[in-house]
Design a protein around this motif. Sequence first.
Motif, mmCIF file in Angstrom:
data_model
loop_
_atom_site.group_PDB
_atom_site.id
_atom_site.type_symbol
_atom_site.label_atom_id
_atom_site.label_comp_id
_atom_site.label_asym_id
_atom_site.label_seq_id
_atom_site.Cartn_x
_atom_site.Cartn_y
_atom_site.Cartn_z
ATOM 1 N N ARG A 1 -17.744 81.462 -60.629
ATOM 2 C CA ARG A 1 -16.292 81.335 -60.797
ATOM 3 C C ARG A 1 -15.803 79.951 -60.392
ATOM 4 N NH1 ARG A 1 -16.457 86.624 -58.875
ATOM 5 N NH2 ARG A 1 -16.049 85.952 -56.742
ATOM 6 N N THR A 2 -16.326 79.450 -59.292
ATOM 7 C CA THR A 2 -15.918 78.130 -58.817
ATOM 8 C C THR A 2 -16.322 77.052 -59.810
ATOM 9 O OG1 THR A 2 -16.116 78.853 -56.528
ATOM 10 C CG2 THR A 2 -16.127 76.481 -56.920
ATOM 11 N N ALA A 3 -17.555 77.114 -60.283
ATOM 12 C CA ALA A 3 -18.037 76.106 -61.232
ATOM 13 C C ALA A 3 -17.237 76.128 -62.531
ATOM 14 C CB ALA A 3 -19.517 76.321 -61.513
ATOM 15 N N ARG B 1 -25.721 88.897 -55.563
ATOM 16 C CA ARG B 1 -24.803 88.839 -56.691
ATOM 17 C C ARG B 1 -23.421 88.340 -56.316
ATOM 18 N NH1 ARG B 1 -24.563 93.099 -61.526
ATOM 19 N NH2 ARG B 1 -22.933 92.090 -62.731
ATOM 20 N N GLU B 2 -22.913 88.782 -55.214
ATOM 21 C CA GLU B 2 -21.568 88.383 -54.810
ATOM 22 C C GLU B 2 -21.474 86.863 -54.643
ATOM 23 O OE1 GLU B 2 -18.746 89.249 -51.008
ATOM 24 O OE2 GLU B 2 -19.791 90.960 -51.871
ATOM 25 N N VAL B 3 -22.460 86.282 -54.003
ATOM 26 C CA VAL B 3 -22.476 84.830 -53.813
ATOM 27 C C VAL B 3 -22.642 84.128 -55.153
ATOM 28 C CG1 VAL B 3 -23.758 82.910 -52.788
ATOM 29 C CG2 VAL B 3 -23.312 84.972 -51.448
ATOM 30 N N VAL C 1 -23.303 72.178 -66.024
ATOM 31 C CA VAL C 1 -22.975 73.098 -64.931
ATOM 32 C C VAL C 1 -22.301 74.335 -65.507
ATOM 33 C CG1 VAL C 1 -21.447 73.427 -62.941
ATOM 34 C CG2 VAL C 1 -22.879 71.395 -63.070
ATOM 35 N N HIS C 2 -21.348 74.127 -66.406
ATOM 36 C CA HIS C 2 -20.665 75.260 -67.047
ATOM 37 C C HIS C 2 -21.658 76.124 -67.818
ATOM 38 C CE1 HIS C 2 -16.452 73.191 -67.026
ATOM 39 N NE2 HIS C 2 -16.756 73.723 -65.862
#
Length: 136
Positions: free
Chosen positions: A31-33, A23-25, A103-104
Amino acid sequence: MTGTHHVLYDPQGRLSAELPPDREVHEQVVRTALAWSSPLDVPAGDVVAIGRLLAGAAWVVADEVRHCAARLPEDDGRRLFAELILQEADGRLSQPCTSLNRVHNRARLIRALYERLDRLQSAAAPADEAAAAASP
């Protein structure tokens, strides 16, 4: 086959049953995407690669949601909502990811899947405790 990739054949789903989603990854990738606001922020080749990464994460979480939902009675509303989001996931993940917008959408899908998973797991916890208390 000459390459450095390995394909795991797991028709019974044992690996996903024994390995919880990272989950963390997944949340960091989401968040980055979602932070990218312009298609110019990401090269086109990277969009496809990130789309595949997000699809893999979404399938892992969807499998976990499916597993938790299957433990609920068929007439339980939480199971119905889980099945609806799983149908949405199947539809979205069947399409190629060729744009930042997709992607979003995949990133948002992962968030929705984790929200549903949290609700299913919190619903299962009291039922598991009650079953444990009832057994001798």
